[in-house]
Design a protein around this motif. Structure first.
Motif, PDB file in Angstrom:
ATOM      1  N   MET A   1       0.816  -1.213   0.000  1.00 59.11           N
ATOM      2  CA  MET A   1       0.000   0.000   0.000  1.00 59.11           C
ATOM      3  C   MET A   1       0.855   1.270   0.000  1.00 59.11           C
ATOM      4  N   LEU A   2       2.094   1.177   0.485  1.00 57.57           N
ATOM      5  CA  LEU A   2       2.992   2.335   0.413  1.00 57.57           C
ATOM      6  C   LEU A   2       3.329   2.658  -1.036  1.00 57.57           C
ATOM      7  N   LEU A   3       3.401   1.617  -1.863  1.00 61.29           N
ATOM      8  CA  LEU A   3       3.707   1.806  -3.282  1.00 61.29           C
ATOM      9  C   LEU A   3       2.446   2.087  -4.094  1.00 61.29           C
ATOM     10  N   HIS A   4       1.311   1.594  -3.605  1.00 63.38           N
ATOM     11  CA  HIS A   4       0.050   1.684  -4.353  1.00 63.38           C
ATOM     12  C   HIS A   4      -1.056   2.122  -3.389  1.00 63.38           C
ATOM     13  N   PRO A   5      -1.079   3.404  -3.015  1.00 65.10           N
ATOM     14  CA  PRO A   5      -2.017   3.877  -1.986  1.00 65.10           C
ATOM     15  C   PRO A   5      -3.482   3.785  -2.381  1.00 65.10           C
ATOM     16  N   TYR A   6      -3.765   3.578  -3.670  1.00 69.26           N
ATOM     17  CA  TYR A   6      -5.157   3.486  -4.116  1.00 69.26           C
ATOM     18  C   TYR A   6      -5.636   2.032  -4.218  1.00 69.26           C
ATOM     19  N   MET A   7      -4.867   1.124  -3.685  1.00 74.84           N
ATOM     20  CA  MET A   7      -5.256  -0.282  -3.679  1.00 74.84           C
ATOM     21  C   MET A   7      -6.512  -0.470  -2.835  1.00 74.84           C
TER      22      MET A   7
ATOM     23  N   PHE B   1     -10.882  -4.464   1.937  1.00 77.63           N
ATOM     24  CA  PHE B   1     -10.665  -4.707   0.509  1.00 77.63           C
ATOM     25  C   PHE B   1     -11.573  -5.828   0.005  1.00 77.63           C
ATOM     26  N   ARG B   2     -11.859  -5.775  -1.281  1.00 70.59           N
ATOM     27  CA  ARG B   2     -12.498  -6.915  -1.960  1.00 70.59           C
ATOM     28  C   ARG B   2     -11.379  -7.815  -2.490  1.00 70.59           C
ATOM     29  N   CYS B   3     -11.440  -9.103  -2.155  1.00 71.75           N
ATOM     30  CA  CYS B   3     -10.357 -10.006  -2.530  1.00 71.75           C
ATOM     31  C   CYS B   3     -10.894 -11.331  -3.064  1.00 71.75           C
ATOM     32  N   GLU B   4     -10.092 -11.945  -3.920  1.00 73.88           N
ATOM     33  CA  GLU B   4     -10.446 -13.248  -4.486  1.00 73.88           C
ATOM     34  C   GLU B   4      -9.159 -14.027  -4.748  1.00 73.88           C
ATOM     35  N   GLN B   5      -9.233 -15.331  -4.564  1.00 70.65           N
ATOM     36  CA  GLN B   5      -8.121 -16.215  -4.912  1.00 70.65           C
ATOM     37  C   GLN B   5      -8.450 -16.962  -6.194  1.00 70.65           C
ATOM     38  N   ALA B   6      -7.484 -17.025  -7.110  1.00 74.09           N
ATOM     39  CA  ALA B   6      -7.645 -17.789  -8.346  1.00 74.09           C
ATOM     40  C   ALA B   6      -6.523 -18.812  -8.436  1.00 74.09           C
ATOM     41  N   MET B   7      -6.893 -20.067  -8.702  1.00 71.48           N
ATOM     42  CA  MET B   7      -5.934 -21.164  -8.762  1.00 71.48           C
ATOM     43  C   MET B   7      -5.537 -21.472 -10.202  1.00 71.48           C
ATOM     44  N   ALA B   8      -4.239 -21.650 -10.435  1.00 72.09           N
ATOM     45  CA  ALA B   8      -3.741 -22.012 -11.767  1.00 72.09           C
ATOM     46  C   ALA B   8      -2.759 -23.170 -11.637  1.00 72.09           C
ATOM     47  N   GLY B   9      -2.921 -24.148 -12.525  1.00 74.92           N
ATOM     48  CA  GLY B   9      -2.007 -25.287 -12.522  1.00 74.92           C
ATOM     49  C   GLY B   9      -1.052 -25.283 -13.700  1.00 74.92           C
ATOM     50  N   SER B  10      -1.245 -24.333 -14.617  1.00 69.72           N
ATOM     51  CA  SER B  10      -0.403 -24.291 -15.819  1.00 69.72           C
ATOM     52  C   SER B  10      -0.296 -22.853 -16.316  1.00 69.72           C
ATOM     53  N   ARG B  11       0.614 -22.650 -17.236  1.00 70.39           N
ATOM     54  CA  ARG B  11       0.818 -21.343 -17.856  1.00 70.39           C
ATOM     55  C   ARG B  11      -0.449 -20.873 -18.593  1.00 70.39           C
ATOM     56  N   GLU B  12      -1.099 -21.797 -19.284  1.00 68.38           N
ATOM     57  CA  GLU B  12      -2.296 -21.456 -20.037  1.00 68.38           C
ATOM     58  C   GLU B  12      -3.445 -21.081 -19.109  1.00 68.38           C
ATOM     59  N   GLU B  13      -3.590 -21.798 -18.002  1.00 66.53           N
ATOM     60  CA  GLU B  13      -4.641 -21.467 -17.027  1.00 66.53           C
ATOM     61  C   GLU B  13      -4.400 -20.085 -16.422  1.00 66.53           C
ATOM     62  N   LEU B  14      -3.145 -19.771 -16.167  1.00 65.53           N
ATOM     63  CA  LEU B  14      -2.811 -18.473 -15.609  1.00 65.53           C
ATOM     64  C   LEU B  14      -3.188 -17.359 -16.591  1.00 65.53           C
ATOM     65  N   LYS B  15      -2.902 -17.575 -17.858  1.00 63.24           N
ATOM     66  CA  LYS B  15      -3.256 -16.591 -18.889  1.00 63.24           C
ATOM     67  C   LYS B  15      -4.769 -16.377 -18.932  1.00 63.24           C
ATOM     68  N   GLU B  16      -5.528 -17.452 -18.884  1.00 62.65           N
ATOM     69  CA  GLU B  16      -6.993 -17.341 -18.930  1.00 62.65           C
ATOM     70  C   GLU B  16      -7.530 -16.558 -17.737  1.00 62.65           C
ATOM     71  N   ILE B  17      -6.956 -16.784 -16.560  1.00 62.04           N
ATOM     72  CA  ILE B  17      -7.397 -16.068 -15.359  1.00 62.04           C
ATOM     73  C   ILE B  17      -7.136 -14.577 -15.501  1.00 62.04           C
ATOM     74  N   ILE B  18      -5.946 -14.228 -15.983  1.00 65.80           N
ATOM     75  CA  ILE B  18      -5.585 -12.822 -16.117  1.00 65.80           C
ATOM     76  C   ILE B  18      -6.500 -12.120 -17.117  1.00 65.80           C
ATOM     77  N   LEU B  19      -6.766 -12.764 -18.242  1.00 65.06           N
ATOM     78  CA  LEU B  19      -7.632 -12.153 -19.257  1.00 65.06           C
ATOM     79  C   LEU B  19      -9.061 -11.985 -18.746  1.00 65.06           C
ATOM     80  N   GLU B  20      -9.503 -12.935 -17.942  1.00 66.54           N
ATOM     81  CA  GLU B  20     -10.879 -12.894 -17.454  1.00 66.54           C
ATOM     82  C   GLU B  20     -11.060 -11.973 -16.254  1.00 66.54           C
ATOM     83  N   LYS B  21     -10.080 -11.963 -15.321  1.00 65.98           N
ATOM     84  CA  LYS B  21     -10.315 -11.305 -14.037  1.00 65.98           C
ATOM     85  C   LYS B  21      -9.329 -10.194 -13.694  1.00 65.98           C
ATOM     86  N   GLY B  22      -8.192 -10.144 -14.355  1.00 68.70           N
ATOM     87  CA  GLY B  22      -7.148  -9.211 -13.948  1.00 68.70           C
ATOM     88  C   GLY B  22      -7.580  -7.765 -13.893  1.00 68.70           C
TER      89      GLY B  22
END
Length: 314
Positions: free
Chosen positions: A147-153, A183-204
């Motif tokens: 939060m010191l680096l990103h005060p609007y988090m 804060f509003r928070c969520e956990q997203a699980m990824a088991g592979s590089r492709e799953e991680l990409k899909e999460i970022i595109l959908e929720k990032g």
């Protein structure tokens, strides 16, 4: 005096010294499963410290074991060989000791919180034959540093590795911090590089910050996160994530923890303390790592007050 006789006596004396030293040498087994730069760094810290304080302790190292069965065979071998103790690294190793209680003094490192992993009931007074160190840092303090680096988090997407023992611990601490800060928070699980990409595109884009958990399948794929979302500030619970492009992280010093682990080892094996008398140690002066290129990329400000306390990556 006969020179040959004198030389013979010197040789006998020298061999006696070597024999005496060997009799005092104590052997400690070392093992961990899978590749891990963290385990290697902790081991290097152990070795460097032992050279200073206990050079007679010898390490029998079994690195990057491929399975629980291999680990079990190695650890049982340590017991059969009457090792003075054993160093078991990584969170997976700590969980192994939970499921297979050891019969010789055991020292953990390169692992998450051993109580939360279920191996110990107390870090202050470890029961059984397990003590050591942990890289665990209270996550609420880590989020405060972000939060010191990103005060609007005001919201966090936590990226965690699927089916990995430390992911639940990362989420527990993150969720508690989010409740504390509203804060509003969520956990997203990824088991592979492709799953991680899909999460970022959908929720990032739905969160004001993305945080990478301390799991290799997450921080080893930092580039995927940045390539598919270069706007939402990215932070990391692992040093490698910051080195690869996250804006910041609060990181325990693995080499220092290895030295602390060696001190615990010597307390038990050389000084005769009971394992229960040697608390599990943490790095109580973790480092705030800041990646200046990432700070610039995300348009964040780097407070001048952090110049003397942060480790800067450019």
């Amino acid at each position: 005096m006969n020179p040959l006789l004198s030389a013979s006596r010197l040789l006998i004396a020298f061999m006696s010294i070597l024999t005496c030293q060997a009799s005092f040498a104590q052997e400690v087994g070392v093992a961990w499963m899978g590749k891990s730069s963290m385990a290697s760094a902790v081991l290097a810290g152990v070795q460097d410290r032992l050279k200073e304080i206990a050079p007679t302790i010898r390490l029998d190292i079994h690195a990057e074991l491929g399975s629980i069965d291999e680990m079990d065979a190695v650890v049982k071998g340590f017991a059969r060989e009457n090792k003075a103790g054993q160093i078991i690294l990584r969170s997976s190793g700590t969980v192994y000791l939970r499921d297979y209680p050891p019969t010789i003094p055991s020292f953990i490192g390169g692992n998450n919180h051993p109580v939360k992993l279920g191996t110990l009931k107390s870090m202050e007074s470890p029961q059984g034959l397990v003590t050591g160190v942990t890289y665990f840092i209270p996550i609420i303090e880590t989020i405060e540093s972000f939060m010191l680096l990103h005060p609007y988090m005001d919201s966090i997407l936590l990226l965690s590795q699927a089916n990995y023992v430390s992911s639940a611990i990362d989420w527990e601490g993150t969720e508690q911090a989010c409740i504390e800060f509203g804060f509003r928070c969520e956990q997203a699980m990824a088991g592979s590089r492709e799953e991680l990409k899909e999460i970022i595109l959908e929720k990032g884009h739905l969160f004001s910050a993305i945080v990478m958990g301390n799991q290799s399948r997450i921080f080893d794929n930092t580039d995927v996160i940045i390539e598919n979302n270069s706007e939402t500030p990215l932070f990391s619970y692992a040093a490698k994530g910051v080195a690869k492009g996250a804006a910041g992280g609060v990181i325990a010093d693995d080499h220092k923890l290895g030295g602390m682990l060696a001190d615990s080892l010597v307390d038990v094996i050389i000084n005769g303390k009971k394992v229960s008398e040697v608390p599990v140690k943490i790095d109580d002066e973790p480092v705030l790592m800041v990646n200046i290129e990432a700070i610039t990329r995300y348009g964040l400000d780097f407070p001048a007050s952090l110049l003397n306390v942060a480790e800067i990556i450019e």
